[in-house]
Design a protein around this motif. Structure first.
Motif, PDB file in Angstrom:
ATOM      1  N   UNK A 575      20.815  11.377  44.042  1.00  0.00           N
ATOM      2  CA  UNK A 575      21.270  11.047  42.658  1.00  0.00           C
ATOM      3  C   UNK A 575      22.686  10.835  42.414  1.00  0.00           C
ATOM      4  N   UNK A 576      23.068   9.683  41.657  1.00  0.00           N
ATOM      5  CA  UNK A 576      24.431   9.268  41.530  1.00  0.00           C
ATOM      6  C   UNK A 576      24.835  10.659  40.412  1.00  0.00           C
ATOM      7  N   UNK A 577      24.186  11.140  39.748  1.00  0.00           N
ATOM      8  CA  UNK A 577      24.469  11.946  38.987  1.00  0.00           C
ATOM      9  C   UNK A 577      24.956  13.501  39.253  1.00  0.00           C
ATOM     10  N   UNK A 578      24.413  13.586  40.684  1.00  0.00           N
ATOM     11  CA  UNK A 578      24.809  14.863  41.402  1.00  0.00           C
ATOM     12  C   UNK A 578      26.220  14.671  42.049  1.00  0.00           C
ATOM     13  N   UNK A 579      26.662  13.595  42.250  1.00  0.00           N
ATOM     14  CA  UNK A 579      27.826  13.432  43.023  1.00  0.00           C
ATOM     15  C   UNK A 579      29.306  13.486  42.430  1.00  0.00           C
ATOM     16  N   UNK A 580      30.101  14.095  43.227  1.00  0.00           N
ATOM     17  CA  UNK A 580      31.464  14.284  42.464  1.00  0.00           C
ATOM     18  C   UNK A 580      32.167  13.121  42.608  1.00  0.00           C
ATOM     19  N   UNK A 581      31.962  12.337  43.256  1.00  0.00           N
ATOM     20  CA  UNK A 581      32.589  10.869  43.460  1.00  0.00           C
ATOM     21  C   UNK A 581      31.907   9.942  44.153  1.00  0.00           C
ATOM     22  N   UNK A 582      32.238   8.590  43.740  1.00  0.00           N
ATOM     23  CA  UNK A 582      31.567   7.237  44.031  1.00  0.00           C
ATOM     24  C   UNK A 582      32.611   6.537  45.041  1.00  0.00           C
ATOM     25  N   UNK A 583      32.045   5.587  45.837  1.00  0.00           N
ATOM     26  CA  UNK A 583      30.603   5.435  45.872  1.00  0.00           C
ATOM     27  C   UNK A 583      30.086   6.242  47.052  1.00  0.00           C
ATOM     28  N   UNK A 584      28.750   6.449  46.941  1.00  0.00           N
ATOM     29  CA  UNK A 584      28.291   7.136  47.940  1.00  0.00           C
ATOM     30  C   UNK A 584      28.216   6.333  49.387  1.00  0.00           C
ATOM     31  N   UNK A 585      28.021   7.060  50.435  1.00  0.00           N
ATOM     32  CA  UNK A 585      28.182   6.635  51.852  1.00  0.00           C
ATOM     33  C   UNK A 585      26.868   6.748  52.554  1.00  0.00           C
ATOM     34  N   UNK A 586      26.487   5.555  53.344  1.00  0.00           N
ATOM     35  CA  UNK A 586      24.970   5.688  53.687  1.00  0.00           C
ATOM     36  C   UNK A 586      25.278   6.949  54.810  1.00  0.00           C
ATOM     37  N   UNK A 587      26.090   7.216  55.454  1.00  0.00           N
ATOM     38  CA  UNK A 587      25.795   8.161  56.603  1.00  0.00           C
ATOM     39  C   UNK A 587      26.200   9.599  56.183  1.00  0.00           C
ATOM     40  N   UNK A 588      26.711   9.730  54.934  1.00  0.00           N
ATOM     41  CA  UNK A 588      27.153  11.016  54.334  1.00  0.00           C
ATOM     42  C   UNK A 588      25.743  11.808  54.038  1.00  0.00           C
ATOM     43  N   UNK A 589      25.705  13.131  54.442  1.00  0.00           N
ATOM     44  CA  UNK A 589      24.512  14.063  54.526  1.00  0.00           C
ATOM     45  C   UNK A 589      24.749  15.185  53.642  1.00  0.00           C
ATOM     46  N   UNK A 590      23.926  15.531  52.738  1.00  0.00           N
ATOM     47  CA  UNK A 590      24.158  16.480  51.900  1.00  0.00           C
ATOM     48  C   UNK A 590      23.927  17.996  52.526  1.00  0.00           C
ATOM     49  N   UNK A 591      24.583  19.128  52.210  1.00  0.00           N
ATOM     50  CA  UNK A 591      24.181  20.350  52.047  1.00  0.00           C
ATOM     51  C   UNK A 591      22.882  20.599  51.439  1.00  0.00           C
ATOM     52  N   UNK A 592      22.391  21.695  51.814  1.00  0.00           N
ATOM     53  CA  UNK A 592      21.001  21.971  50.886  1.00  0.00           C
ATOM     54  C   UNK A 592      21.284  22.032  49.367  1.00  0.00           C
ATOM     55  N   UNK A 593      20.487  21.378  48.595  1.00  0.00           N
ATOM     56  CA  UNK A 593      20.971  21.324  47.132  1.00  0.00           C
ATOM     57  C   UNK A 593      19.474  21.118  46.289  1.00  0.00           C
ATOM     58  N   UNK A 594      19.587  21.455  45.063  1.00  0.00           N
ATOM     59  CA  UNK A 594      18.540  21.217  44.234  1.00  0.00           C
ATOM     60  C   UNK A 594      18.928  20.084  43.232  1.00  0.00           C
ATOM     61  N   UNK A 595      17.732  19.692  42.835  1.00  0.00           N
ATOM     62  CA  UNK A 595      17.910  18.648  41.836  1.00  0.00           C
ATOM     63  C   UNK A 595      17.913  18.957  40.374  1.00  0.00           C
ATOM     64  N   UNK A 596      18.088  17.977  39.362  1.00  0.00           N
ATOM     65  CA  UNK A 596      18.301  18.391  37.969  1.00  0.00           C
ATOM     66  C   UNK A 596      16.892  18.797  37.600  1.00  0.00           C
ATOM     67  N   UNK A 597      15.847  18.702  37.993  1.00  0.00           N
ATOM     68  CA  UNK A 597      14.493  19.236  37.663  1.00  0.00           C
ATOM     69  C   UNK A 597      13.650  19.495  38.989  1.00  0.00           C
ATOM     70  N   UNK A 598      12.525  20.120  38.880  1.00  0.00           N
ATOM     71  CA  UNK A 598      11.680  20.295  40.216  1.00  0.00           C
ATOM     72  C   UNK A 598      11.232  19.223  41.006  1.00  0.00           C
ATOM     73  N   UNK A 599      11.006  18.162  40.095  1.00  0.00           N
ATOM     74  CA  UNK A 599      10.657  16.843  40.812  1.00  0.00           C
ATOM     75  C   UNK A 599      11.622  16.310  41.590  1.00  0.00           C
ATOM     76  N   UNK A 600      12.793  16.194  41.226  1.00  0.00           N
ATOM     77  CA  UNK A 600      14.099  15.705  41.882  1.00  0.00           C
ATOM     78  C   UNK A 600      14.215  16.316  43.083  1.00  0.00           C
ATOM     79  N   UNK A 601      14.020  18.069  42.937  1.00  0.00           N
ATOM     80  CA  UNK A 601      14.256  18.651  44.045  1.00  0.00           C
ATOM     81  C   UNK A 601      13.084  18.256  45.245  1.00  0.00           C
ATOM     82  N   UNK A 602      11.921  18.078  44.726  1.00  0.00           N
ATOM     83  CA  UNK A 602      10.725  17.676  45.493  1.00  0.00           C
ATOM     84  C   UNK A 602      11.029  16.379  46.385  1.00  0.00           C
ATOM     85  N   UNK A 603      11.518  15.415  45.570  1.00  0.00           N
ATOM     86  CA  UNK A 603      11.938  14.223  46.300  1.00  0.00           C
ATOM     87  C   UNK A 603      13.031  14.175  47.100  1.00  0.00           C
ATOM     88  N   UNK A 604      13.745  15.216  47.224  1.00  0.00           N
ATOM     89  CA  UNK A 604      14.748  15.221  47.982  1.00  0.00           C
ATOM     90  C   UNK A 604      14.360  16.205  49.212  1.00  0.00           C
TER      91      UNK A 604
END
Length: 643
Positions: A575-604
């Motif tokens: 989600x854009x709201x979780x990123x420190x900077x834009x634009x996001x890159x297609x091949x950038x992979x995240x460390x283990x993270x949680x979403x802003x709610x449980x559903x967002x965490x599940x979708x990730x």
């Protein structure tokens, strides 16, 4: 004196005295920014990061991670190696090539002739005694699994359910006392649920028995084989023996019907069109239909092989099927290495599939199996064969225009597209060319080369300008040049189309990971979709999938399987709201993270078991007979516990 003289030049130049002292602070800020922007790692805000340590499976390098994306990738080398220098690697990489996708069948399999008790005209062609399926409705209903809660999504959408008694939501449209299926008032039963390019079984049978008439392509093949056609160097392709030339000219003279000119074919308008790439496995009808609802203008079938189409293969003829909402703007992608196969396939399609906007020849697929057969990207190394195939398709496709999809080349250090595009343009057999900015050897290991795509765009643009000035070419339409590769944001799309000669961008992984990408392109801004909105998109997909595959047990399992394949891409969206900077890159992979709610965490979640849980929200609990193994080994691990 010395100190004063040293200060004077700085003062005269207007440089502030304290600037040197700011430099260390500036360097620290730059270094901090670099640390945050570590190559290949998504810059997620610290408050959402659970762990900065990647698991072995999750910390895939860019090459392996991007092979998850479409059927264009070929995973590992088949030996469990990483494919780098032949050294074995214990990390879970590559494809699960031996994964089993077969689903269990029902204990009692009901005969199709009795699934709709209200249809008096339905008769079993084998007879009750000879039929291998059950005709005992009462016994079937007793042993059938308990119905799922709610209203049948197919019945809700179209007013009746073609699955009949086999529907898993049967209680919502079945009156047990009268053994009657409910049909909403005024609803007419549609045999194919709004699908186009559906081929009747008797036609497939004719193809299988080689009884289907192919007069046009037979004449075209004879014409091409005669050798009268000249290549772009204006030399006859056969030997110079006069007797042989005369013989072949005589054969060619039997070809009377003139091919369609480009101006007589269906018009393509690809300028700034929003185009979804042909995608193996995930580019099915429900996904394409979903993309149309989210703003796509052009969609393509999954890659179909020429020979199985000619032979009437049921599995291959499932690929040209499309929903009526896809036309106009629906193209069929074809793969072949033989001009006679291309001619016959094009002839069959133009006769049986009138609702097709274009026929696209795949000359970019890097898969080894195709390459060894001379198909896909192998055609780029054989321009003469490629040109014969294009001409055969163009002459045999009636009013359906022919388009071409290629890569930069086969090897990294030997780009072929420049010379190839020049020859293809001169042949006059294509309406559009799509160029993927990578070589076959490269696969997805580096970012797409948009500078090279722009260079080819200039060649196409110059050709089109010359066409306008040529009085003999007044009836020819301009050739479109479509770029392809690493388009993930509206900024990527507009950056590409701002180049002269690039008419549009074909989006592949960007549309899989972020299906609303065309909405962002239209609005020219990032859309921070909430977890609920993203879940709603998956719900829409599930409904389209049930309408396509059916609401019976087999249809639900098929819908669930392909929905899991789809989620294997959507879970990669950050989600854009979780990123420190834009634009996001297609091949950038995240460390283990949680979403802003449980559903967002599940979708990730990277755990495919969670993907199955998501499908259960719309398709009911997965049966014991359902199994799913991810396409890529990197997803086949138990993730760290969520906090």
């Amino acid at each position: 004196m010395t100190d004063e003289s040293n200060k004077r030049p700085a003062e005269e130049a207007g440089v502030e005295q304290q600037q040197p002292s700011k430099q260390p602070q500036l360097n620290a800020i730059i270094q901090e920014d670099k640390d945050r922007s570590t190559k290949g790692i998504a810059p997620i805000k610290s408050e959402y990061i659970i762990s900065t340590t990647f698991t072995e499976s999750y910390n895939d390098d860019e090459a392996e991670s991007s092979k998850r994306d479409t059927g264009d990738g070929n995973g590992d080398n088949g030996n469990g190696d990483s494919g780098k220098g032949g050294k074995k690697n214990n990390k879970k990489r590559g494809q699960n090539k031996k994964r089993e996708l077969k689903q269990a069948h029902e204990t009692i399999r009901l005969c199709p002739s009795v699934i709709d008790p209200t249809n008096p005209n339905s008769i079993c062609k084998f007879g009750v005694e000879q039929c291998r399926y059950s005709h005992n409705i009462e016994d079937y209903l007793i042993n059938k699994p308990i119905d799922l809660d709610g209203i049948c999504p197919v019945f809700e959408a179209i007013g009746y359910c073609p699955a009949g008694l086999k529907c898993r939501w049967l209680s919502s449209h079945y009156i047990k006392e009268t053994n009657t299926l409910i049909v909403k008032e005024g609803v007419e039963k549609i045999q194919h649920l709004g699908e186009i390019n559906w081929i009747p079984p008797q036609i497939k049978n004719q193809l299988q028995r080689k009884k289907f008439p192919l007069l046009l392509s037979d004449a075209v093949i004879k014409f091409i084989d005669s050798g009268v056609i000249k290549n772009d160097e204006d030399k006859i392709t056969t030997n110079d023996e006069i007797s042989e030339i005369e013989k072949r000219k005589l054969n060619a003279s039997t070809y009377i019907e003139a091919p369609y000119k480009s101006c007589e074919k269906k018009k393509l308008n690809l300028k700034n069109a929003k185009i979804v790439s042909p995608l193996t496995t995930v580019g099915n009808s429900p996904f394409r239909r979903l993309m149309k609802t989210l703003g796509a203008d052009v969609t393509y079938s999954e890659m179909a092989f020429g020979l199985p189409l000619i032979q009437g293969s049921n599995s291959e003829w499932a690929l040209p099927k499309a929903h009526e909402s896809e036309y106009p703007g629906f193209g069929i992608q074809l793969a072949t290495a033989k001009h006679w196969q291309a001619a016959k396939a094009a002839d069959i399609i133009q006769q049986l599939c009138p609702k097709v906007s274009e026929l696209n020849l795949n000359c970019g697929c890097p898969i080894d199996l195709l390459y060894r057969k001379g198909e896909g990207s192998a055609l780029m190394e054989n321009p003469a064969r490629l040109l014969r195939i294009l001409k055969s398709m163009n002459y045999s496709s009636s009013d359906i225009p022919i388009t071409l999809k290629i890569r930069m080349g086969v090897k990294d250090d030997k780009p072929l597209a420049e010379n190839l595009v020049d020859r293809v343009l001169k042949s006059g057999d294509v309406a559009a060319i799509t160029l993927h900015g990578r070589s076959r050897q490269q696969r997805y290991t580096k970012e797409a080369n948009w500078s090279y795509i722009s260079k080819i765009g200039s060649i196409v643009h110059e050709f089109n300008e010359n066409q306008k000035e040529d009085k003999d070419s007044y009836d020819k339409d301009p050739v479109y040049l479509i770029g392809n590769g690493d388009c993930y944001t509206h900024e990527d799309w507009y950056s590409a189309t701002s180049n002269e000669g690039i008419d549009s961008v074909m989006v592949a992984r960007g549309a899989l990971i972020k299906p609303w990408i065309f909405e962002e392109i239209e609005s020219q801004q990032y859309l921070d979709k909430s977890a609920t909105e993203r879940l709603s998109i998956l719900e829409t997909y599930s409904k389209f999938a049930l309408q396509h595959w059916g609401s019976d047990e087999f249809g639900i399992n098929s819908a669930r399987r392909f929905m899991c394949e789809f989620i294997s891409f959507t879970h990669r969206y950050i989600p854009v709201g979780l990123l420190e900077r834009l634009p996001p890159k297609l091949n950038e992979r995240p460390p283990l993270y949680k979403g802003r709610n449980e559903l967002e965490t599940l979708l990730a979640s990277t755990d495919y078991k969670d993907w199955i849980k998501i499908t259960e929200m719309f398709l009911g609990k997965a049966s014991d007979g359902f199994s799913f193994m991810p396409k890529h080994k990197s997803n086949s691990f138990e993730p760290a516990p969520k906090s």
